[in-house]
Design an enzyme around this catalytic site. Structure first.
Site, PDB file in Angstrom:
ATOM      1  N   LYS A 183       0.851  -1.204   0.000  1.00 24.36           N
ATOM      2  CA  LYS A 183       0.000   0.000   0.000  1.00 24.36           C
ATOM      3  C   LYS A 183       0.878   1.242   0.000  1.00 24.36           C
ATOM      4  O   LYS A 183       1.043   1.913   1.025  1.00 24.36           O
ATOM      5  CB  LYS A 183      -0.911  -0.058   1.228  1.00 24.36           C
ATOM      6  CG  LYS A 183      -2.192   0.719   1.066  1.00 24.36           C
ATOM      7  CD  LYS A 183      -3.213   0.271   2.093  1.00 24.36           C
ATOM      8  CE  LYS A 183      -4.366   1.216   2.231  1.00 24.36           C
ATOM      9  NZ  LYS A 183      -5.173   1.387   1.038  1.00 24.36           N
ATOM     10  N   GLU A 219      -8.247  -5.427  -9.866  1.00 22.07           N
ATOM     11  CA  GLU A 219      -9.109  -4.921  -8.802  1.00 22.07           C
ATOM     12  C   GLU A 219      -9.878  -3.678  -9.212  1.00 22.07           C
ATOM     13  O   GLU A 219      -9.683  -3.133 -10.301  1.00 22.07           O
ATOM     14  CB  GLU A 219      -8.360  -4.752  -7.481  1.00 22.07           C
ATOM     15  CG  GLU A 219      -7.169  -3.853  -7.509  1.00 22.07           C
ATOM     16  CD  GLU A 219      -6.464  -3.844  -6.145  1.00 22.07           C
ATOM     17  OE1 GLU A 219      -7.116  -3.986  -5.102  1.00 22.07           O
ATOM     18  OE2 GLU A 219      -5.229  -3.669  -6.145  1.00 22.07           O
TER      19      GLU A 219
HETATM   20  N1  PLP Z   1      -7.285  -2.542  -2.944  1.00 24.55           N
HETATM   21  C1  PLP Z   1      -6.723  -1.337  -2.839  1.00 24.55           C
HETATM   22  C2  PLP Z   1      -5.903  -0.845  -3.973  1.00 24.55           C
HETATM   23  C3  PLP Z   1      -6.903  -0.570  -1.685  1.00 24.55           C
HETATM   24  O1  PLP Z   1      -6.377   0.644  -1.575  1.00 24.55           O
HETATM   25  C4  PLP Z   1      -7.680  -1.092  -0.641  1.00 24.55           C
HETATM   26  C5  PLP Z   1      -7.840  -0.350   0.601  1.00 24.55           C
HETATM   27  O2  PLP Z   1      -7.100  -0.505   1.519  1.00 24.55           O
HETATM   28  C6  PLP Z   1      -8.242  -2.355  -0.792  1.00 24.55           C
HETATM   29  C7  PLP Z   1      -8.036  -3.048  -1.961  1.00 24.55           C
HETATM   30  C8  PLP Z   1      -9.050  -2.959   0.296  1.00 24.55           C
HETATM   31  O3  PLP Z   1      -8.234  -3.420   1.333  1.00 24.55           O
HETATM   32  P1  PLP Z   1      -8.748  -3.498   2.811  1.00 24.55           P
HETATM   33  O4  PLP Z   1      -9.946  -4.369   2.799  1.00 24.55           O
HETATM   34  O5  PLP Z   1      -7.637  -4.099   3.562  1.00 24.55           O
HETATM   35  O6  PLP Z   1      -9.067  -2.117   3.214  1.00 24.55           O
HETATM   36  C1  COI Z   2      -9.233   1.778   2.405  1.00 26.66           C
HETATM   37  O1  COI Z   2     -10.146   1.074   2.020  1.00 26.66           O
HETATM   38  O2  COI Z   2      -8.915   1.899   3.585  1.00 26.66           O
HETATM   39  C2  COI Z   2      -8.415   2.535   1.506  1.00 26.66           C
HETATM   40  O3  COI Z   2      -7.311   2.790   1.851  1.00 26.66           O
HETATM   41  C3  COI Z   2      -8.953   3.013   0.281  1.00 26.66           C
HETATM   42  C4  COI Z   2      -8.461   4.376   0.056  1.00 26.66           C
HETATM   43  C5  COI Z   2      -7.334   4.461  -0.842  1.00 26.66           C
HETATM   44  C6  COI Z   2      -9.444   5.431   0.027  1.00 26.66           C
END
Ligand code: PLP
Ligand code: COI
Length: 340
Positions: A183, A219
């Site tokens: 991330k 995604e």
């Molecule tokens: N994919 C991306 C590119 C994201 O930025 C996020 C957000 O964090 C997700 C997926 C979803 O991940 P999570 O469920 O851990 O928030």
């Molecule tokens: C999240 O789902 O927490 C994310 O980080 C998405 C975000 C880039 C807005």
């Protein structure tokens, strides 16, 4: 502070009382500091500014019916932030520091945790940046870790209403051997133009395909994709997507509901066969997909009959929400009650 309209909060930044910060200098982390400033003061040659040496996280705290604040799976966010740090050669934030910072920042901003039943939550944004100066392309020797919080509503303004998405054919977000699996800010910079193009054309987000073959679903912008058919929850396996903690949780909840779960490449040719489709993530929670339009072929794939979310998406959404707010038993040990 002005009264907050909890039920109509957007997903955005709202100023709160405090944030927390910690500095990595001389090879070690210092003490956690509290700040009421929204600004940070960093070197003009800091590596985060020039070479994108930074990583962030996103997690939420929820108010339960019992007035206790609950945190969802923070250990997974801490672990992912360590992986992100390794991926761009930064100092890793130890889990103890990560959790201490979370507790501190929520405690200092308790009145910003949205009330039970409002549908809103407190979004936490941990951020790790290279602050040491470099002009050559090299890792910094100094880092700053901080967390700010903001009460938020749903990421897609539609909330739990189905949205439209477009398969992006003109840009990639991440390469197979690149940084899509961590991330780091560069991935999001790489998505800005295509996301705007999708928004301008009326789509909630674009769906990226694998960069190599342009054949498989990667995604949905800042959220993972899932499809449902034949009593099976199916989500992409790909080296260039962010392993979503929400998705990982939904796989388990799907199994708990008696579904099968598969994580495997999803060929776009399979899109017409899904009964339901959705995007999932901390910010997006579950965003059901009404239709997907292919930018190149203009083919349209539809997933709702009456514009309403499908029955399995509804079950998954309700179950996830109920665990996060403490309405249902947390059988998997995902929730931490905070003593603040
Ligand atoms: N994919 C991306 C590119 C994201 O930025 C996020 C957000 O964090 C997700 C997926 C979803 O991940 P999570 O469920 O851990 O928030
Ligand atoms: C999240 O789902 O927490 C994310 O980080 C998405 C975000 C880039 C807005």
């Amino acid at each position: 502070m002005n009264a907050i309209d909890w039920k109509n909060l957007p997903f955005g930044y709202l100023k709160t009382n405090y944030n927390v910060r910690c500095y990595f200098r001389d090879g070690k982390w210092g003490e956690l500091e509290v700040s009421s400033s929204e600004k940070i003061d960093i070197h003009i040659a800091a590596t985060c500014l020039h070479y994108g040496q930074e990583a962030f996280e996103g997690l939420k705290a929820y108010m339960g019916k019992d007035g206790k604040v609950r945190l969802f799976r923070w250990r997974e966010n801490a672990k992912r932030m360590r992986r992100s740090a390794q991926g761009v050669l930064m100092a890793e934030v130890p889990d103890e520091l990560f959790f201490e910072a979370i507790k501190k920042v929520i405690g200092l901003n308790k009145e910003f945790v949205p009330p039970y039943g409002s549908g809103a939550s407190l979004y936490l944004r941990p951020l790790l940046i290279g602050t040491g100066p470099q002009v050559g392309v090299k890792a910094a020797t100094e880092y700053m870790f901080m967390i700010f919080v903001s009460p938020v509503g749903p990421y897609f303004k539609e909330g739990f209403k189905p949205v439209d998405m477009m398969i992006c054919r003109t840009a990639d977000r991440a390469a197979p051997l690149g940084t899509g699996h961590i991330k780091v800010g560069g991935n999001y910079a790489a998505s800005l133009v295509s996301l705007k193009m999708g928004h301008d054309r009326g789509f909630a987000s674009v769906i990226y395909l694998d960069a190599k073959e342009k054949k498989y679903i990667d995604e949905c912008g800042p959220a993972n994709f899932f499809g449902i058919k034949d009593n099976t929850y199916i989500t992409p396996a790909s080296p260039s997507i962010l392993p979503s903690i929400t998705n990982m949780s939904l796989i388990q909840l799907a199994i708990d509901l008696g579904l099968k779960a598969e994580r495997r490449p999803i060929d776009i040719a399979e899109l017409p066969t899904f009964e339901e489709a959705g995007a999932c993530g901390t910010a997006a929670v579950i965003s059901p997909i009404r239709k997907i339009v292919d930018e190149k072929t203009e083919e349209v794939y539809e997933y709702t009959k009456d514009g309403e979310p499908g029955p399995i998406s509804v079950k998954l959404y309700n179950r996830l929400n109920a665990i996060q707010t403490g309405d249902e038993k947390d059988e998997h040990g995902w929730v931490d009650l905070l003593e603040i």
